[in-house]
Design an enzyme around this catalytic site. Structure first.
Site, PDB file in Angstrom:
ATOM      1  N   LYS A  41       7.769  -3.996  13.333  1.00 30.58           N
ATOM      2  CA  LYS A  41       8.426  -3.129  14.284  1.00 30.58           C
ATOM      3  C   LYS A  41       7.499  -2.022  14.775  1.00 30.58           C
ATOM      4  O   LYS A  41       7.715  -1.422  15.812  1.00 30.58           O
ATOM      5  CB  LYS A  41       9.644  -2.457  13.620  1.00 30.58           C
ATOM      6  CG  LYS A  41      10.660  -3.380  13.068  1.00 30.58           C
ATOM      7  CD  LYS A  41      11.767  -2.548  12.368  1.00 30.58           C
ATOM      8  CE  LYS A  41      12.668  -3.445  11.577  1.00 30.58           C
ATOM      9  NZ  LYS A  41      13.566  -2.670  10.689  1.00 30.58           N
ATOM     10  N   GLY A  42       6.484  -1.730  13.969  1.00 32.90           N
ATOM     11  CA  GLY A  42       5.679  -0.528  14.169  1.00 32.90           C
ATOM     12  C   GLY A  42       5.048  -0.335  15.536  1.00 32.90           C
ATOM     13  O   GLY A  42       4.812   0.787  15.955  1.00 32.90           O
ATOM     14  N   ASP A  98       0.199  -1.820  15.571  1.00 35.83           N
ATOM     15  CA  ASP A  98       0.191  -0.365  15.380  1.00 35.83           C
ATOM     16  C   ASP A  98      -1.032   0.093  14.587  1.00 35.83           C
ATOM     17  O   ASP A  98      -1.778   0.963  15.018  1.00 35.83           O
ATOM     18  CB  ASP A  98       1.488   0.101  14.693  1.00 35.83           C
ATOM     19  CG  ASP A  98       1.812  -0.654  13.406  1.00 35.83           C
ATOM     20  OD1 ASP A  98       1.046  -1.584  13.041  1.00 35.83           O
ATOM     21  OD2 ASP A  98       2.827  -0.338  12.763  1.00 35.83           O
ATOM     22  N   ASP A 101      -4.971  -1.989   8.397  1.00 40.65           N
ATOM     23  CA  ASP A 101      -5.362  -1.436   7.102  1.00 40.65           C
ATOM     24  C   ASP A 101      -6.264  -2.468   6.417  1.00 40.65           C
ATOM     25  O   ASP A 101      -7.459  -2.518   6.673  1.00 40.65           O
ATOM     26  CB  ASP A 101      -4.085  -1.112   6.319  1.00 40.65           C
ATOM     27  CG  ASP A 101      -4.361  -0.438   4.986  1.00 40.65           C
ATOM     28  OD1 ASP A 101      -5.536  -0.264   4.641  1.00 40.65           O
ATOM     29  OD2 ASP A 101      -3.401  -0.078   4.283  1.00 40.65           O
ATOM     30  N   LYS A 129      -7.645   2.019  10.148  1.00 39.18           N
ATOM     31  CA  LYS A 129      -7.977   2.841   8.977  1.00 39.18           C
ATOM     32  C   LYS A 129      -9.426   2.656   8.603  1.00 39.18           C
ATOM     33  O   LYS A 129      -9.953   1.545   8.683  1.00 39.18           O
ATOM     34  CB  LYS A 129      -7.093   2.459   7.790  1.00 39.18           C
ATOM     35  CG  LYS A 129      -5.778   3.157   7.816  1.00 39.18           C
ATOM     36  CD  LYS A 129      -5.092   3.045   6.476  1.00 39.18           C
ATOM     37  CE  LYS A 129      -3.644   3.458   6.633  1.00 39.18           C
ATOM     38  NZ  LYS A 129      -2.871   3.222   5.429  1.00 39.18           N
ATOM     39  N   ASP A 157       6.665   3.785  10.208  1.00 41.63           N
ATOM     40  CA  ASP A 157       7.735   4.255   9.318  1.00 41.63           C
ATOM     41  C   ASP A 157       7.254   4.577   7.913  1.00 41.63           C
ATOM     42  O   ASP A 157       6.152   4.216   7.504  1.00 41.63           O
ATOM     43  CB  ASP A 157       8.802   3.167   9.188  1.00 41.63           C
ATOM     44  CG  ASP A 157       8.332   2.019   8.276  1.00 41.63           C
ATOM     45  OD1 ASP A 157       7.190   1.557   8.459  1.00 41.63           O
ATOM     46  OD2 ASP A 157       9.084   1.613   7.372  1.00 41.63           O
ATOM     47  N   ARG A 163      10.151   6.660  12.491  1.00 46.02           N
ATOM     48  CA  ARG A 163       9.564   5.910  13.615  1.00 46.02           C
ATOM     49  C   ARG A 163       9.717   6.678  14.925  1.00 46.02           C
ATOM     50  O   ARG A 163       8.958   6.483  15.866  1.00 46.02           O
ATOM     51  CB  ARG A 163      10.254   4.546  13.772  1.00 46.02           C
ATOM     52  CG  ARG A 163      10.017   3.579  12.630  1.00 46.02           C
ATOM     53  CD  ARG A 163      10.471   2.185  13.048  1.00 46.02           C
ATOM     54  NE  ARG A 163      10.630   1.291  11.909  1.00 46.02           N
ATOM     55  CZ  ARG A 163       9.643   0.564  11.381  1.00 46.02           C
ATOM     56  NH1 ARG A 163       8.440   0.639  11.880  1.00 46.02           N
ATOM     57  NH2 ARG A 163       9.871  -0.230  10.358  1.00 46.02           N
TER      58      ARG A 163
HETATM   59  P1  5GP Z   1      -2.663  -4.618   6.685  1.00 45.84           P
HETATM   60  O1  5GP Z   1      -2.165  -6.017   6.592  1.00 45.84           O
HETATM   61  O2  5GP Z   1      -3.765  -4.433   7.698  1.00 45.84           O
HETATM   62  O3  5GP Z   1      -3.049  -4.074   5.342  1.00 45.84           O
HETATM   63  O4  5GP Z   1      -1.436  -3.727   7.094  1.00 45.84           O
HETATM   64  C1  5GP Z   1      -0.912  -3.761   8.360  1.00 45.84           C
HETATM   65  C2  5GP Z   1       0.551  -3.389   8.408  1.00 45.84           C
HETATM   66  O5  5GP Z   1       0.918  -2.561   7.314  1.00 45.84           O
HETATM   67  C3  5GP Z   1       0.831  -2.587   9.650  1.00 45.84           C
HETATM   68  O6  5GP Z   1       1.330  -3.417  10.646  1.00 45.84           O
HETATM   69  C4  5GP Z   1       1.855  -1.591   9.188  1.00 45.84           C
HETATM   70  O7  5GP Z   1       3.122  -2.121   9.367  1.00 45.84           O
HETATM   71  C5  5GP Z   1       1.596  -1.420   7.723  1.00 45.84           C
HETATM   72  N1  5GP Z   1       0.765  -0.237   7.430  1.00 45.84           N
HETATM   73  C6  5GP Z   1      -0.520  -0.195   7.040  1.00 45.84           C
HETATM   74  N2  5GP Z   1      -0.928   1.065   6.866  1.00 45.84           N
HETATM   75  C7  5GP Z   1       0.127   1.838   7.187  1.00 45.84           C
HETATM   76  C8  5GP Z   1       0.325   3.260   7.236  1.00 45.84           C
HETATM   77  O8  5GP Z   1      -0.544   4.096   6.962  1.00 45.84           O
HETATM   78  N3  5GP Z   1       1.556   3.682   7.619  1.00 45.84           N
HETATM   79  C9  5GP Z   1       2.559   2.829   7.945  1.00 45.84           C
HETATM   80  N4  5GP Z   1       3.720   3.366   8.305  1.00 45.84           N
HETATM   81  N5  5GP Z   1       2.409   1.499   7.905  1.00 45.84           N
HETATM   82  C10 5GP Z   1       1.202   1.014   7.538  1.00 45.84           C
END
Ligand code: 5GP
Length: 173
Positions: A41-42, A98, A101, A129, A157, A163
């Site tokens: 949703k982000g 959004d 990470d 990040k 969120d 959000r």
């Molecule tokens: P990844 O798979 O790259 O580790 O994480 C991506 C997803 O994790 C993003 O789409 C988001 O939904 C969530 N996410 C990662 N870091 C953050 C953060 O700092 N804050 C929030 N609210 N969501 C995050």
């Protein structure tokens, strides 16, 4: 208990960053009609502001995955909850996310969409990040690099809350 939040990016700065991204997209996708796939949703707020700056004809679709639960830590598992509904075979696809990470979510979705034989798939992320990534992914369009902290607001969120905030904040644990 209420957690402390600290503002990281304000409305005006976000708007400026999005305008810059849109300029690049308008240029790179000139004479093309990409399908924009928003990761729910982000990314909904980012998508809404980004597409209003685009001058190219776009089609919009949504995909929903679970990677994070109701906590701030990744589950390490990516599951498709809602697939796209437009046929992307032979089309240019732009994935709108959004925040990146670990890169796990995006690389999973990227591979998932690739199997539908699109002409191209590019990635546009509002935030990235500053972390060492286990999964190598190419972010073609990036708004801002943010510290390795948990961020909320502007679509992002914490346990489904915050959000609606217009600015992006760091949540302190
Ligand atoms: P990844 O798979 O790259 O580790 O994480 C991506 C997803 O994790 C993003 O789409 C988001 O939904 C969530 N996410 C990662 N870091 C953050 C953060 O700092 N804050 C929030 N609210 N969501 C995050």
């Amino acid at each position: 208990m209420d957690k402390k939040i600290k503002r990281l990016l304000g409305k005006a700065e976000i708007k400026k960053g999005i305008k810059k991204l849109a300029q690049k997209l308008n240029n790179d996708y000139r004479n093309k009609s990409p399908i924009i796939v928003c990761i729910l949703k982000g990314a909904f707020m980012f998508l809404a502001d980004l597409i209003r700056e685009l001058k190219i004809p776009v089609r919009i679709d949504f995909i929903s995955v679970s990677s994070y639960g109701d906590s701030s830590r990744t589950s390490g598992v990516v599951k498709i909850n809602k697939d796209i509904s437009i046929d992307i075979e032979g089309e240019d696809v732009l994935l709108v996310e959004d925040i990146v990470d670990t890169g796990l979510t995006l690389s999973y979705i990227f591979d998932f969409l690739r199997r539908k034989n699109p002409k191209s798939v590019k990635i546009c992320a509002l935030l990235e990040k500053r972390v060492k990534r286990s999964k190598k992914i190419k972010i073609d369009y990036r708004g801002f690099v943010v510290p390795n902290k948990y961020v909320i607001g502007y679509g992002l969120d914490f346990a489904e809350k915050h959000r609606n905030l217009s600015d992006i904040h760091v949540m302190e644990f």
